[in-house]
Design a protein around this motif. Structure first.
Motif, PDB file in Angstrom:
ATOM      1  N   LEU A 194      46.969  45.271  32.821  1.00  0.00           N
ATOM      2  CA  LEU A 194      46.746  44.511  34.057  1.00  0.00           C
ATOM      3  C   LEU A 194      47.438  43.159  33.990  1.00  0.00           C
ATOM      4  N   LYS A 195      47.286  42.465  32.867  1.00  0.00           N
ATOM      5  CA  LYS A 195      47.871  41.135  32.707  1.00  0.00           C
ATOM      6  C   LYS A 195      49.394  41.183  32.760  1.00  0.00           C
ATOM      7  N   GLU A 196      49.984  42.248  32.203  1.00  0.00           N
ATOM      8  CA  GLU A 196      51.441  42.359  32.145  1.00  0.00           C
ATOM      9  C   GLU A 196      52.057  42.684  33.500  1.00  0.00           C
ATOM     10  N   PHE A 197      51.322  43.367  34.358  1.00  0.00           N
ATOM     11  CA  PHE A 197      51.911  43.876  35.604  1.00  0.00           C
ATOM     12  C   PHE A 197      51.450  43.150  36.868  1.00  0.00           C
ATOM     13  N   GLN A 198      50.339  42.448  36.825  1.00  0.00           N
ATOM     14  CA  GLN A 198      49.837  41.820  38.050  1.00  0.00           C
ATOM     15  C   GLN A 198      50.784  40.721  38.522  1.00  0.00           C
ATOM     16  N   LEU A 199      50.731  40.416  39.806  1.00  0.00           N
ATOM     17  CA  LEU A 199      51.566  39.370  40.374  1.00  0.00           C
ATOM     18  C   LEU A 199      51.205  38.025  39.767  1.00  0.00           C
ATOM     19  N   THR A 200      52.219  37.283  39.369  1.00  0.00           N
ATOM     20  CA  THR A 200      51.987  35.940  38.852  1.00  0.00           C
ATOM     21  C   THR A 200      51.781  34.965  40.015  1.00  0.00           C
ATOM     22  N   GLU A 201      51.313  33.787  39.689  1.00  0.00           N
ATOM     23  CA  GLU A 201      51.151  32.749  40.714  1.00  0.00           C
ATOM     24  C   GLU A 201      52.490  32.433  41.366  1.00  0.00           C
ATOM     25  N   GLU A 202      53.549  32.342  40.555  1.00  0.00           N
ATOM     26  CA  GLU A 202      54.864  32.022  41.097  1.00  0.00           C
ATOM     27  C   GLU A 202      55.368  33.121  42.024  1.00  0.00           C
ATOM     28  N   ASN A 203      55.178  34.371  41.633  1.00  0.00           N
ATOM     29  CA  ASN A 203      55.637  35.481  42.460  1.00  0.00           C
ATOM     30  C   ASN A 203      54.877  35.533  43.777  1.00  0.00           C
ATOM     31  N   LEU A 353      41.264  49.305  36.140  1.00  0.00           N
ATOM     32  CA  LEU A 353      41.272  50.767  36.229  1.00  0.00           C
ATOM     33  C   LEU A 353      42.333  51.248  37.218  1.00  0.00           C
ATOM     34  N   VAL A 354      42.481  50.570  38.340  1.00  0.00           N
ATOM     35  CA  VAL A 354      43.483  50.957  39.335  1.00  0.00           C
ATOM     36  C   VAL A 354      44.889  50.817  38.766  1.00  0.00           C
ATOM     37  N   PHE A 355      45.170  49.681  38.116  1.00  0.00           N
ATOM     38  CA  PHE A 355      46.498  49.475  37.540  1.00  0.00           C
ATOM     39  C   PHE A 355      46.815  50.556  36.499  1.00  0.00           C
ATOM     40  N   THR A 356      45.823  50.904  35.692  1.00  0.00           N
ATOM     41  CA  THR A 356      46.034  51.900  34.640  1.00  0.00           C
ATOM     42  C   THR A 356      46.311  53.277  35.234  1.00  0.00           C
TER      43      THR A 356
END
Length: 582
Positions: A194-203, A353-356
């Motif tokens: 989740l941490k690797e793929f979620q949208l960053t603040e900058e994005n 769970l959704v990201f996975t």
């Protein structure tokens, strides 16, 4: 005779000036320490910390509050194409002449770009007033004053660029597998993904800025319009690299037609009339598409897809790297984004769970970016939400229960569809369920590996299985347009592939030692084993000491499926029966 293009550009400039005078409420006070704000903030952050757009803590803001705050933030922001060799400190000092800077970041998209957020909108106008039209030699520049600038150095310097880049892309599979192998547990693996793929603040800021730039173009014709992002960009389930869906909201313009009387007089606008709402939508998007193609810097590959069920304009925004879809008269899609935002905020396990599940599906080619008979990410998200509603006690409430919590302010009817549900997160009682992510992932695969798809449908309104109203292989009821099936495109063979892989994933997780990773650290385990090609994980697990499966029925099923595959391969008629229930 007047030149049409000149008239349009004049309106663009005048409307931009008129709109800039409108002071919209700021829902959050922003500190403005000046040009060194980002440097100070960076120094205060611990080493290795990552600022993300959607933190693990549960947000308490309403969806509308979040959208308004982000939009106001974007209106104070500019996008600048920078030379390769640039000094960050000199760059910020130069821009600070126009006003204090709240924050900034650099990123690469074929070239170097900077996103700079000022503390006041007046700073943006000041920068525009001192910006020159480019000299293109034999070519003629269209004089449009946007918030997308090009910075040039008067004197070339040998100074090296030392700016810190913001990552806008997801990690490679190799890097992800390395990180997942170093995790301490399956729960840790899911949270790491989740941490690797979620949208960053900058994005996230870049997405809202892109919408704001498109809004400046549309405002030439509709001064009170709003271009809002929807879908994965805002519902907390978007991953780095996902498309940017935009909604041209003309509700404020339409509200101007509300009858306002003064004595015996009633004043109305003179307008053009068309036979239907659909034709009006097509005409509006056709004109906006022409404007984007001819006048909007950075918008390329503009396609006007006006005969689709939901007419849209598709284009690429070169500077941000986003593939964009612009629609109007699509309020239900925005409401669906708000519902997912609420579900994602209610429990930290939901998004992990959704990201996975989504990444697992993509790794096995169950989903695709190309339209076809595949399961979509939206369908997978609905399946996860439905599964979490069936737990005991439930982790997520049903849509009907969210509707009972709604008050008069939450009432929403769109095109005859009841889209009412509670918007205030603080009024929803947290779940008492304490199941781990590892258990939930295993139970998810077992639940849908044995789901009676041949007769039952998925319905998050009631959170329970219901008889299918038609013969579609996979039936997931649209939460708002309840007569529609959001997975109508899914073929029988693709559903069978999902069932097969879900059953195999159940078996793999049951073979894992409860203690987590193997002592050698070389064997794939947990989530990594699930992401390997089908069959490869069995070979890897076979090197370990054979253990009896916890669920004999799953083992029997797998052997049966293997046998059926052989039979189907030799079957001359090419047909395949789907096994959906044990």
């Amino acid at each position: 005779m007047a030149v049409p293009g000149v008239g349009l550009l004049t309106r663009l400039h005048l409307y931009a000036q008129r709109r800039s005078r409108v002071q919209r409420p700021v829902l959050r006070l922003l500190s403005c320490p000046g040009t060194v704000a980002e440097d100070l903030r960076r120094d205060e952050q611990p080493s290795g910390s990552v600022e993300t757009g959607f933190e693990d803590k549960i947000p308490k803001k309403r969806f509308s509050e979040m959208q308004n705050e982000r939009r106001e933030q974007a209106q104070r922001t500019v996008l600048i194409h920078c030379p390769e060799k640039i000094s960050e400190k000199k760059f910020l000092k130069y821009l600070s002449q126009h006003g204090p800077i709240n924050n900034h970041f650099f990123y690469e998209s074929f070239s170097l770009y900077a996103v700079v957020e000022f503390c006041q909108k007046e700073s943006v106008r000041s920068l525009q007033n001192e910006t020159h039209a480019p000299s293109k030699g034999m070519e003629v520049a269209i004089p449009f004053r946007s918030r997308f600038f090009n910075l040039k150095l008067k004197n070339q310097t040998s100074e090296r660029s030392c700016v810190q880049m913001s990552n806008q892309l997801p990690p490679s599979s190799k890097k992800l597998f390395e990180v997942l192998r170093d995790a301490e547990s399956v729960d840790d693996q899911l949270n790491t993904l989740l941490k690797e793929f979620q949208l960053t603040e900058e994005n996230t800021k870049l997405r809202y800025l892109t919408c704001s730039l498109i809004e400046d173009i549309a405002a030439a014709y509709f001064p009170d319009c709003v271009v809002r992002p929807f879908g994965s960009s805002v519902n907390t389930f978007g991953k780095l690299g996902c498309d940017l869906d935009m909604f041209l909201d003309l509700s404020e313009t339409r509200n101007l037609s509300t009858n306002k009387t003064s004595g015996n007089f009633l004043m109305e606008f003179q307008v053009k009339n068309v036979p239907s709402e659909r034709i009006a939508t097509q005409k509006i998007l056709s004109v906006i598409g022409e404007c984007l193609d001819n006048f909007s810097p950075g918008c390329v590959g503009v396609q006007k897809i006006l005969n689709a069920r939901c007419p849209l304009v598709r284009f690429s925004h070169q500077a941000s790297g986003f593939q964009c879809d612009l629609t109007t008269n699509n309020r239900i899609a925005l409401t669906s984004s708000e519902l997912l935002y609420i579900y994602g905020a209610l429990d930290s396990r939901v998004r992990a769970l959704v990201f996975t599940v989504r990444y697992w599906a993509r790794a096995h080619s169950l989903t695709s970016s190309i339209p076809g008979a595949w399961i979509t990410n939206f369908s997978l998200t609905m399946m996860v939400i439905f599964f979490l509603q069936t737990r005991s006690p439930p982790i997520l409430p049903t849509l009907d229960s969210l509707q009972t919590l709604a008050d008069a302010e939450d009432k929403c009817i769109i095109e005859g569809n009841n889209c009412t549900f509670v918007r205030d997160l603080n009024r929803i009682k947290p779940s008492e369920n304490t199941e781990t992510l590892e258990l939930l992932l295993k139970e998810f695969f077992e639940y849908f590996g044995n789901f009676a798809f041949n007769k039952n449908s998925i319905n998050i309104r009631q959170g329970r299985e219901q008889n299918k109203p038609d013969s579609s292989p996979l039936y997931i009821q649209n939460p708002f347009e309840t007569s529609l099936n959001i997975s109508k495109n899914v073929s029988q063979s693709q559903l069978q592939k999902f069932v097969d892989l879900a059953q195999e994933s159940t078996w793999i997780l049951q073979q894992e030692d409860l203690g987590g990773p193997s002592m050698s650290g070389n064997q794939p385990w947990g989530l990594v084993a699930l992401l390997l090609p089908s069959g490869a994980n069995r070979k890897s697990l076979g090197k370990k000491k054979s253990r009896k499966p916890a669920n004999e029925k799953v083992k029997v099923l797998l052997e049966s499926i293997k046998s059926n595959r052989t039979e189907n391969f030799t079957n001359t008629n090419g047909k395949r029966n789907i096994s959906t229930q044990t």
